[in-house]
Design a protein around this motif. Structure first.
Motif, PDB file in Angstrom:
ATOM      1  N   ASN A 159       0.851  -1.178   0.000  1.00 30.63           N
ATOM      2  CA  ASN A 159       0.000   0.000   0.000  1.00 30.63           C
ATOM      3  C   ASN A 159       0.892   1.236   0.000  1.00 30.63           C
ATOM      4  O   ASN A 159       2.095   1.139  -0.237  1.00 30.63           O
ATOM      5  N   LYS A 160       0.348   2.402   0.272  1.00 34.58           N
ATOM      6  CA  LYS A 160       1.102   3.646   0.144  1.00 34.58           C
ATOM      7  C   LYS A 160       2.256   3.757   1.122  1.00 34.58           C
ATOM      8  O   LYS A 160       3.206   4.498   0.874  1.00 34.58           O
ATOM      9  N   GLU A 161       2.197   3.034   2.238  1.00 35.65           N
ATOM     10  CA  GLU A 161       3.219   3.208   3.269  1.00 35.65           C
ATOM     11  C   GLU A 161       3.850   1.903   3.728  1.00 35.65           C
ATOM     12  O   GLU A 161       4.699   1.909   4.619  1.00 35.65           O
ATOM     13  N   ASN A 162       3.474   0.783   3.121  1.00 29.73           N
ATOM     14  CA  ASN A 162       3.992  -0.503   3.568  1.00 29.73           C
ATOM     15  C   ASN A 162       4.200  -1.457   2.401  1.00 29.73           C
ATOM     16  O   ASN A 162       3.456  -1.436   1.411  1.00 29.73           O
ATOM     17  N   MET A 163       5.213  -2.296   2.537  1.00 27.49           N
ATOM     18  CA  MET A 163       5.410  -3.437   1.648  1.00 27.49           C
ATOM     19  C   MET A 163       5.684  -4.632   2.559  1.00 27.49           C
ATOM     20  O   MET A 163       6.653  -4.617   3.329  1.00 27.49           O
ATOM     21  N   PHE A 164       4.825  -5.640   2.497  1.00 27.40           N
ATOM     22  CA  PHE A 164       4.886  -6.727   3.465  1.00 27.40           C
ATOM     23  C   PHE A 164       4.966  -8.074   2.759  1.00 27.40           C
ATOM     24  O   PHE A 164       4.062  -8.453   2.007  1.00 27.40           O
ATOM     25  N   PHE A 165       6.093  -8.786   2.961  1.00 28.72           N
ATOM     26  CA  PHE A 165       6.258 -10.151   2.469  1.00 28.72           C
ATOM     27  C   PHE A 165       6.058 -11.114   3.638  1.00 28.72           C
ATOM     28  O   PHE A 165       6.583 -10.874   4.728  1.00 28.72           O
ATOM     29  N   SER A 166       5.349 -12.196   3.408  1.00 29.93           N
ATOM     30  CA  SER A 166       5.214 -13.242   4.417  1.00 29.93           C
ATOM     31  C   SER A 166       5.473 -14.593   3.765  1.00 29.93           C
ATOM     32  O   SER A 166       5.308 -14.760   2.547  1.00 29.93           O
ATOM     33  N   ASN A 167       5.916 -15.561   4.588  1.00 29.84           N
ATOM     34  CA  ASN A 167       6.253 -16.912   4.092  1.00 29.84           C
ATOM     35  C   ASN A 167       7.183 -16.831   2.880  1.00 29.84           C
ATOM     36  O   ASN A 167       6.956 -17.476   1.851  1.00 29.84           O
ATOM     37  N   ALA A 179      12.057 -16.675   5.366  1.00 35.38           N
ATOM     38  CA  ALA A 179      11.720 -15.575   6.268  1.00 35.38           C
ATOM     39  C   ALA A 179      10.225 -15.620   6.550  1.00 35.38           C
ATOM     40  O   ALA A 179       9.405 -15.711   5.623  1.00 35.38           O
ATOM     41  N   ASN A 180       9.880 -15.571   7.830  1.00 37.39           N
ATOM     42  CA  ASN A 180       8.464 -15.548   8.199  1.00 37.39           C
ATOM     43  C   ASN A 180       7.820 -14.248   7.745  1.00 37.39           C
ATOM     44  O   ASN A 180       6.661 -14.224   7.344  1.00 37.39           O
ATOM     45  N   GLN A 181       8.608 -13.142   7.822  1.00 35.79           N
ATOM     46  CA  GLN A 181       8.092 -11.871   7.343  1.00 35.79           C
ATOM     47  C   GLN A 181       9.237 -10.914   7.016  1.00 35.79           C
ATOM     48  O   GLN A 181      10.299 -10.954   7.623  1.00 35.79           O
ATOM     49  N   VAL A 182       9.005 -10.075   6.018  1.00 35.31           N
ATOM     50  CA  VAL A 182       9.882  -8.957   5.694  1.00 35.31           C
ATOM     51  C   VAL A 182       8.975  -7.747   5.508  1.00 35.31           C
ATOM     52  O   VAL A 182       8.179  -7.689   4.564  1.00 35.31           O
ATOM     53  N   HIS A 183       9.088  -6.794   6.428  1.00 34.27           N
ATOM     54  CA  HIS A 183       8.179  -5.640   6.440  1.00 34.27           C
ATOM     55  C   HIS A 183       8.970  -4.369   6.172  1.00 34.27           C
ATOM     56  O   HIS A 183       9.914  -4.054   6.902  1.00 34.27           O
ATOM     57  N   ASN A 204      11.742  -4.542   9.104  1.00 35.87           N
ATOM     58  CA  ASN A 204      11.510  -5.509  10.166  1.00 35.87           C
ATOM     59  C   ASN A 204      11.539  -6.890   9.523  1.00 35.87           C
ATOM     60  O   ASN A 204      10.632  -7.261   8.786  1.00 35.87           O
ATOM     61  N   ILE A 205      12.623  -7.638   9.774  1.00 36.70           N
ATOM     62  CA  ILE A 205      12.842  -8.916   9.095  1.00 36.70           C
ATOM     63  C   ILE A 205      12.928 -10.042  10.117  1.00 36.70           C
ATOM     64  O   ILE A 205      13.704  -9.967  11.063  1.00 36.70           O
ATOM     65  N   GLU A 206      12.104 -11.050   9.925  1.00 37.35           N
ATOM     66  CA  GLU A 206      12.112 -12.223  10.809  1.00 37.35           C
ATOM     67  C   GLU A 206      12.543 -13.431   9.981  1.00 37.35           C
ATOM     68  O   GLU A 206      11.756 -14.025   9.248  1.00 37.35           O
TER      69      GLU A 206
END
Length: 214
Positions: A159-167, A179-183, A204-206
Motif C-alpha cells: 500500500n502507500k506506506e507498507n510493503m509486506f512479504f510473508s512466508n 523468512a516468516n516476514q519482511v516488512h 523488520n525482518i524475521e
C-alpha cells in the motif's frame, strides 16, 4: 469469456513502451460496472517485454495506470475499481527497471538498472483494492550481472506506506533463505531513492533457519 489479443502494447503518456507481448490471453469471470468489480480467471503472456522507468521525481511510469483505478470522488463512500485475477503466468519474459538516479556498479545486481532475461513467474490471487496483494508462487530469473534466482515465493501486500512479504523463500545456487516476514515501512516511494533507502525505510525482518551466502 476467452479473449486473445495479438501484438498487445501499453505505452506511457510519453509514448514509451511499458509492456509488449505478441500474445495476451485471458479468461473473464465477472465484470460489473455498477459495483466497479472485474475478475479474471487466468492471464497468460508468452515472451512479453516489460519496461519500468523511475523518473527524477521517483515516479514510476505505470503511475498513470494506478491513478486510473483510483476513484475521482474523494468522499469516503467512493471506491476504486477492484481488479481480481486468480492466476497470472509470464513465460520467458524480458524485464527491465531503470532509474533516472542511475549509479554505476562494477559487481552484482545494480538496482538502478535491472535487466532480467528470462523471467518466469506464476502469481495467484492477485488483487487491486486500495492496495495490491498477491501470492508469488514460482518466480525464477537471470540478471544481466550473471546472478541467477532459481526460485522466489512469498505472499506480498503493498500500500502507500507498507510493503509486506510473508512466508518468503529465496533459493539461489548457494543460498536457501526462509523468512516468516519482511516488512518495509515508508512515507512515500521517494524514500527508495539510492542513498536515502537505508536512512528512511524501516525494515523488520524475521528470518527462519536458512543457508545464506554473501
Amino acid at each position: 469469456n476467452n479473449i486473445i489479443l495479438e501484438n498487445f502494447c501499453v505505452q506511457s503518456p510519453q509514448h514509451d513502451t511499458i509492456l509488449y507481448t505478441s500474445r495476451l490471453e485471458f479468461k473473464l469471470n465477472t465484470f460489473s460496472l455498477s459495483s466497479r468489480f472485474l475478475e479474471l480467471k487466468k492471464v497468460t503472456m508468452t515472451r512479453p517485454t516489460i519496461n519500468f522507468y523511475i523518473d527524477s521525481t521517483n515516479t514510476i511510469n505505470i503511475q498513470f495506470i494506478v491513478k486510473k483505478l483510483q476513484p475521482k470522488d474523494t468522499t469516503s463512500s467512493a471506491h476504486p475499481l477492484v481488479v481480481s485475477i486468480r492466476e497470472i503466468i509470464l513465460n520467458n519474459a524480458k524485464f527491465s527497471l531503470k532509474s533516472f538516479h542511475y549509479v554505476p556498479r562494477a559487481y552484482g545486481i545494480n538496482f538502478t538498472d535491472v535487466h532480467l532475461d528470462p523471467l518466469n513467474v506464476k502469481v495467484t490471487n492477485f488483487l487491486v483494492d486500495r492496495g495490491i496483494s498477491m501470492n508469488i508462487k514460482d518466480l525464477s530469473a537471470t540478471d544481466q550481472s550473471g546472478f541467477v534466482l532459481d526460485n522466489f515465493s512469498a505472499r506480498l501486500k503493498i500500500n502507500k506506506e507498507n510493503m509486506f512479504f510473508s512466508n518468503l523463500h529465496i533459493n539461489t545456487k548457494k543460498s536457501d533463505i526462509y523468512a516468516n516476514q519482511v516488512h518495509l515501512n515508508f512515507k512515500n516511494l521517494q524514500e527508495f531513492k539510492t542513498g536515502v533507502f537505508g536512512k528512511k525505510v524501516k525494515l523488520n525482518i524475521e528470518v527462519a533457519p536458512s543457508e545464506i551466502s554473501t
